[in-house]
Write a protein that holds these residues in place. Structure first.
Motif, PDB file in Angstrom:
ATOM      1  N   GLU A 319      -5.251 -22.499 -33.329  1.00 35.79           N
ATOM      2  CA  GLU A 319      -6.541 -22.357 -32.552  1.00 35.79           C
ATOM      3  C   GLU A 319      -6.523 -23.499 -31.295  1.00 35.79           C
ATOM      4  OE1 GLU A 319      -9.973 -23.294 -34.130  1.00 35.79           O
ATOM      5  OE2 GLU A 319      -9.833 -25.214 -34.352  1.00 35.79           O
ATOM      6  N   ALA A 320      -6.490 -23.468 -29.802  1.00 33.92           N
ATOM      7  CA  ALA A 320      -6.225 -24.313 -29.111  1.00 33.92           C
ATOM      8  C   ALA A 320      -6.670 -25.563 -28.881  1.00 33.92           C
ATOM      9  CB  ALA A 320      -6.328 -23.465 -27.711  1.00 33.92           C
ATOM     10  N   ARG A 321      -6.346 -26.964 -29.278  1.00 33.92           N
ATOM     11  CA  ARG A 321      -7.214 -28.029 -29.076  1.00 33.92           C
ATOM     12  C   ARG A 321      -6.722 -28.429 -28.007  1.00 33.92           C
ATOM     13  NH1 ARG A 321      -7.243 -29.062 -35.867  1.00 33.92           N
ATOM     14  NH2 ARG A 321      -8.855 -26.926 -36.421  1.00 33.92           N
ATOM     15  N   GLN A 322      -7.653 -30.032 -27.447  1.00 35.78           N
ATOM     16  CA  GLN A 322      -7.082 -30.387 -27.399  1.00 35.78           C
ATOM     17  C   GLN A 322      -6.822 -32.303 -27.793  1.00 35.78           C
ATOM     18  OE1 GLN A 322     -10.425 -30.956 -23.777  1.00 35.78           O
ATOM     19  NE2 GLN A 322      -9.009 -28.930 -22.233  1.00 35.78           N
ATOM     20  N   PHE A 323      -6.410 -32.937 -27.352  1.00 44.94           N
ATOM     21  CA  PHE A 323      -5.819 -33.869 -27.663  1.00 44.94           C
ATOM     22  C   PHE A 323      -5.708 -34.865 -26.484  1.00 44.94           C
ATOM     23  CE2 PHE A 323      -4.023 -31.605 -31.418  1.00 44.94           C
ATOM     24  CZ  PHE A 323      -4.482 -32.009 -31.887  1.00 44.94           C
ATOM     25  N   HIS A 324      -6.656 -35.864 -26.684  1.00 44.75           N
ATOM     26  CA  HIS A 324      -6.922 -37.302 -25.980  1.00 44.75           C
ATOM     27  C   HIS A 324      -5.985 -38.555 -26.313  1.00 44.75           C
ATOM     28  CE1 HIS A 324      -9.541 -35.003 -24.161  1.00 44.75           C
ATOM     29  NE2 HIS A 324     -10.200 -34.183 -24.741  1.00 44.75           N
ATOM     30  N   LEU A 325      -5.012 -39.093 -25.452  1.00 43.63           N
ATOM     31  CA  LEU A 325      -3.991 -40.338 -25.882  1.00 43.63           C
ATOM     32  C   LEU A 325      -5.063 -41.349 -25.175  1.00 43.63           C
ATOM     33  CD1 LEU A 325      -0.644 -39.165 -25.444  1.00 43.63           C
ATOM     34  CD2 LEU A 325      -1.736 -39.546 -27.486  1.00 43.63           C
ATOM     35  N   THR A 326      -5.168 -42.245 -25.714  1.00 38.39           N
ATOM     36  CA  THR A 326      -5.808 -43.489 -24.777  1.00 38.39           C
ATOM     37  C   THR A 326      -3.721 -44.094 -23.858  1.00 38.39           C
ATOM     38  OG1 THR A 326      -4.612 -44.950 -26.895  1.00 38.39           O
ATOM     39  CG2 THR A 326      -5.931 -44.250 -27.307  1.00 38.39           C
ATOM     40  N   PRO A 327      -4.378 -45.381 -23.799  1.00 36.10           N
ATOM     41  CA  PRO A 327      -3.009 -45.950 -22.352  1.00 36.10           C
ATOM     42  C   PRO A 327      -2.141 -45.976 -23.138  1.00 36.10           C
ATOM     43  CG  PRO A 327      -5.307 -46.458 -21.604  1.00 36.10           C
ATOM     44  CD  PRO A 327      -5.792 -45.457 -22.698  1.00 36.10           C
ATOM     45  N   ASP A 328      -2.481 -46.883 -24.044  1.00 38.15           N
ATOM     46  CA  ASP A 328      -1.372 -46.748 -25.098  1.00 38.15           C
ATOM     47  C   ASP A 328      -0.367 -45.945 -25.622  1.00 38.15           C
ATOM     48  OD1 ASP A 328      -2.007 -49.876 -24.647  1.00 38.15           O
ATOM     49  OD2 ASP A 328      -2.613 -50.590 -25.825  1.00 38.15           O
ATOM     50  N   GLY A 329      -1.143 -45.446 -25.818  1.00 37.63           N
ATOM     51  CA  GLY A 329      -0.498 -44.672 -26.499  1.00 37.63           C
ATOM     52  C   GLY A 329       0.348 -43.334 -25.753  1.00 37.63           C
ATOM     53  N   ALA A 330      -0.742 -42.724 -24.479  1.00 37.92           N
ATOM     54  CA  ALA A 330       0.258 -41.813 -23.143  1.00 37.92           C
ATOM     55  C   ALA A 330       1.276 -43.212 -22.856  1.00 37.92           C
ATOM     56  CB  ALA A 330      -0.489 -41.816 -22.212  1.00 37.92           C
ATOM     57  N   ARG A 331       1.953 -44.667 -22.748  1.00 34.76           N
ATOM     58  CA  ARG A 331       2.827 -45.211 -22.112  1.00 34.76           C
ATOM     59  C   ARG A 331       3.929 -45.788 -23.532  1.00 34.76           C
ATOM     60  NH1 ARG A 331      -1.307 -49.536 -21.876  1.00 34.76           N
ATOM     61  NH2 ARG A 331      -1.749 -49.234 -19.710  1.00 34.76           N
ATOM     62  N   GLN A 332       3.544 -44.738 -25.252  1.00 31.34           N
ATOM     63  CA  GLN A 332       4.770 -44.887 -25.969  1.00 31.34           C
ATOM     64  C   GLN A 332       4.858 -43.734 -26.412  1.00 31.34           C
ATOM     65  OE1 GLN A 332       5.887 -47.181 -28.266  1.00 31.34           O
ATOM     66  NE2 GLN A 332       4.411 -48.809 -27.438  1.00 31.34           N
ATOM     67  N   TYR A 333       4.226 -42.424 -25.524  1.00 35.20           N
ATOM     68  CA  TYR A 333       5.117 -40.895 -25.825  1.00 35.20           C
ATOM     69  C   TYR A 333       5.554 -40.974 -24.428  1.00 35.20           C
ATOM     70  CZ  TYR A 333       2.127 -38.623 -29.349  1.00 35.20           C
ATOM     71  OH  TYR A 333       1.557 -38.333 -30.530  1.00 35.20           O
ATOM     72  N   ALA A 334       5.091 -41.783 -23.612  1.00 31.82           N
ATOM     73  CA  ALA A 334       6.179 -41.639 -22.376  1.00 31.82           C
ATOM     74  C   ALA A 334       7.906 -42.618 -22.589  1.00 31.82           C
ATOM     75  CB  ALA A 334       5.594 -42.334 -20.945  1.00 31.82           C
ATOM     76  N   ARG A 335       7.682 -43.783 -23.169  1.00 29.44           N
ATOM     77  CA  ARG A 335       9.181 -44.367 -23.840  1.00 29.44           C
ATOM     78  C   ARG A 335       9.820 -43.886 -24.392  1.00 29.44           C
ATOM     79  NH1 ARG A 335      10.786 -48.064 -27.370  1.00 29.44           N
ATOM     80  NH2 ARG A 335      12.142 -49.883 -26.567  1.00 29.44           N
ATOM     81  N   PHE A 336       9.315 -43.059 -25.632  1.00 28.43           N
ATOM     82  CA  PHE A 336      10.162 -42.866 -26.186  1.00 28.43           C
ATOM     83  C   PHE A 336      11.067 -41.073 -25.627  1.00 28.43           C
ATOM     84  CE2 PHE A 336       6.898 -43.999 -30.018  1.00 28.43           C
ATOM     85  CZ  PHE A 336       8.082 -44.317 -30.899  1.00 28.43           C
ATOM     86  N   ALA A 337       9.727 -40.672 -24.707  1.00 26.19           N
ATOM     87  CA  ALA A 337      10.780 -39.641 -23.966  1.00 26.19           C
ATOM     88  C   ALA A 337      11.973 -40.392 -22.734  1.00 26.19           C
ATOM     89  CB  ALA A 337      10.152 -38.697 -23.344  1.00 26.19           C
ATOM     90  N   CYS A 338      11.849 -41.445 -22.364  1.00 26.01           N
ATOM     91  CA  CYS A 338      12.376 -41.608 -21.562  1.00 26.01           C
ATOM     92  C   CYS A 338      14.127 -42.343 -22.241  1.00 26.01           C
ATOM     93  CB  CYS A 338      12.278 -42.998 -21.021  1.00 26.01           C
ATOM     94  SG  CYS A 338      11.327 -42.693 -19.365  1.00 26.01           S
ATOM     95  N   LEU A 339      13.542 -43.147 -23.609  1.00 28.69           N
ATOM     96  CA  LEU A 339      14.950 -43.133 -24.247  1.00 28.69           C
ATOM     97  C   LEU A 339      15.444 -41.954 -24.600  1.00 28.69           C
ATOM     98  CD1 LEU A 339      12.779 -46.371 -26.924  1.00 28.69           C
ATOM     99  CD2 LEU A 339      14.906 -46.164 -25.029  1.00 28.69           C
ATOM    100  N   ALA A 340      14.658 -40.904 -25.463  1.00 35.58           N
ATOM    101  CA  ALA A 340      15.712 -40.034 -25.761  1.00 35.58           C
ATOM    102  C   ALA A 340      16.473 -38.996 -24.699  1.00 35.58           C
ATOM    103  CB  ALA A 340      14.108 -38.549 -25.657  1.00 35.58           C
ATOM    104  N   GLN A 341      15.621 -38.899 -23.251  1.00 36.94           N
ATOM    105  CA  GLN A 341      16.720 -39.246 -22.444  1.00 36.94           C
ATOM    106  C   GLN A 341      18.075 -40.261 -22.398  1.00 36.94           C
ATOM    107  OE1 GLN A 341      15.362 -38.650 -18.706  1.00 36.94           O
ATOM    108  NE2 GLN A 341      13.160 -38.568 -19.957  1.00 36.94           N
ATOM    109  N   LEU A 342      18.113 -41.352 -22.810  1.00 33.35           N
ATOM    110  CA  LEU A 342      19.186 -41.819 -22.627  1.00 33.35           C
ATOM    111  C   LEU A 342      19.818 -41.917 -23.847  1.00 33.35           C
ATOM    112  CD1 LEU A 342      20.447 -44.465 -22.418  1.00 33.35           C
ATOM    113  CD2 LEU A 342      18.833 -46.244 -23.964  1.00 33.35           C
ATOM    114  N   TYR A 343      19.324 -41.582 -25.083  1.00 32.07           N
ATOM    115  CA  TYR A 343      20.260 -40.935 -26.051  1.00 32.07           C
ATOM    116  C   TYR A 343      21.099 -39.763 -26.159  1.00 32.07           C
ATOM    117  CZ  TYR A 343      18.953 -45.471 -28.186  1.00 32.07           C
ATOM    118  OH  TYR A 343      18.592 -47.052 -28.471  1.00 32.07           O
TER     119      TYR A 343
END
Length: 383
Positions: A319-343
């Motif tokens: 079922e469709a569910r909405q997830f809400h990230l805290t500002p720190d959580g959003a930063r961590q997700y974004a950093r991991f995505a940038c590192l994935a591009q690097l590696y």
């Protein structure tokens, strides 16, 4: 001969008394009516004879005024006569023999020889996709075709054999000999994949055209495949080497703090069907095979394995569910995505330093990361 005749063929015992019973014995001998086991009684005798001659005996007894009393009847004829009309006794062995013959053509069990757990699961899935499982009816043509399909589907097998006899299918396989990798000898240059400062140049083949400490741009030749000899004739080779450089790259990722996903609910929709002797019996409504996950196992009753396979299909409900990230959580997700591009671009990258910039637009984070790292930047030209 008497006991054999009495027990295997139709025979009868009788008692003769009164009248001229001695004359009756004499007449039977003259008329060819066989009497055996003759024993005298007080006013006559007892004897046995074939049941088919009892009428002849009765006719001679009337001539002699002797009375007859029938006794015990012997032989297979009288034994089978008691079961006359009970056709089930005849049909049951025939049905049993036919069932044994047909079941011998079906698969009762499958044994795997020479396969590890991972290879066994793969072969089992391939066989099941070809309708070869417990309860299937096999032919030699079907087995040979299955062998070919398994060999074509997996290069790891050097030899596969399917042997079926008396209800058991034995799957034998051996691993293929590893073929050495044949490297191309075509002349090719190594070029830089990014701008950077060279820290190490190790040209294993070819001719290095850059030195440690030099700055290179993306696309520049690092190790050349050609070099002129003293006679100005080009000498060609397939360039190989390791070129470590200090690189600075910037990566960016856009990460929403609120997003929607199809999450599992914990409920499962399932269906079951039974495969037996090449037939499929659906046990209730079936789920579409394209959407469902399929598992199968051999049917057993009280621990006794039967020549049948139970196939289960199931679809986990979402079922469709909405997830809400805290500002720190959003930063961590974004950093991991940038590192994935690097590696992904430089798998051997070693990060020296990094800096980050972020900006928020409503609930969306734009994350920019600048990374200083060292990595091998040599790539084959055109690769």
């Amino acid at each position: 001969m008497g006991p054999i005749w009495a027990n295997c063929f139709a025979g009868a015992e009788f008692t003769a008394f009164g009248g001229q019973y001695e004359k009756l014995i004499t007449l039977c001998g003259r008329q060819g009516v066989p009497l055996y086991r003759i024993r005298p009684t007080q006013n006559g005798f007892t004897a046995q004879l074939p049941a088919r001659r009892y009428r002849d005996l009765a006719r001679l007894a009337r001539r002699c005024g002797v009375r007859l009393r029938a006794g015990r009847r012997r032989g297979l004829f009288f034994r089978f006569k008691a079961y006359r009309g009970r056709w089930g006794l005849v049909l049951a062995p025939l049905v049993f023999a036919a069932a044994v013959h047909l079941m011998g053509r079906g698969v009762w069990s499958i044994r795997y020889d020479g396969l590890d757990a991972a290879a066994q699961r793969q072969v089992e899935q391939l066989l099941y996709s070809m309708d070869i499982c417990e309860g299937a009816v096999l032919t030699q043509e079907k087995l040979r075709l299955a062998e070919k399909q398994i060999m074509d589907a997996n290069d790891a097998f050097g030899w596969v054999s399917l042997n079926f006899e008396k209800g058991r299918l034995v799957v034998e396989a051996s691993a293929a000999l590893q073929k050495p990798a044949i490297e191309s000898n075509d002349p090719v240059d190594l070029v830089a994949a990014a701008d950077g400062i060279l820290l190490e140049v190790n040209a294993q083949e070819g001719f290095a055209v850059k030195k440690v400490g030099q700055t290179v741009a993306a696309g520049e030749v690092l190790v050349s495949a050609y070099k002129p000899d003293p006679y100005e004739q080009p000498v060609a080779s397939h360039a190989k080497g390791l070129v470590i450089a200090a690189v600075k790259r910037t990566y960016q990722c856009v990460q929403p703090s609120t997003y929607e996903v199809q999450a599992l609910t914990g409920e499962i929709e399932s269906s079951t069907c039974l495969r037996l002797f090449g037939r499929t019996l659906e046990l209730g409504p079936q789920l579409p095979e394209e959407e469902a996950r399929v598992t199968h196992h051999q049917l057993s009753v009280l621990g006794f394995a039967l020549p049948a396979t139970v196939e289960e299909r199931y679809i986990p409900r979402r079922e469709a569910r909405q997830f809400h990230l805290t500002p720190d959580g959003a930063r961590q997700y974004a950093r991991f995505a940038c590192l994935a591009q690097l590696y992904e671009e430089f798998p051997d990258a070693q990060i020296i330093a990094e800096s980050r910039q972020e900006s928020w637009d409503g609930g969306t984070l734009t994350y920019t990361m600048t990374v200083d790292f060292k990595a091998d930047i040599a790539r084959e030209k055109g690769g």
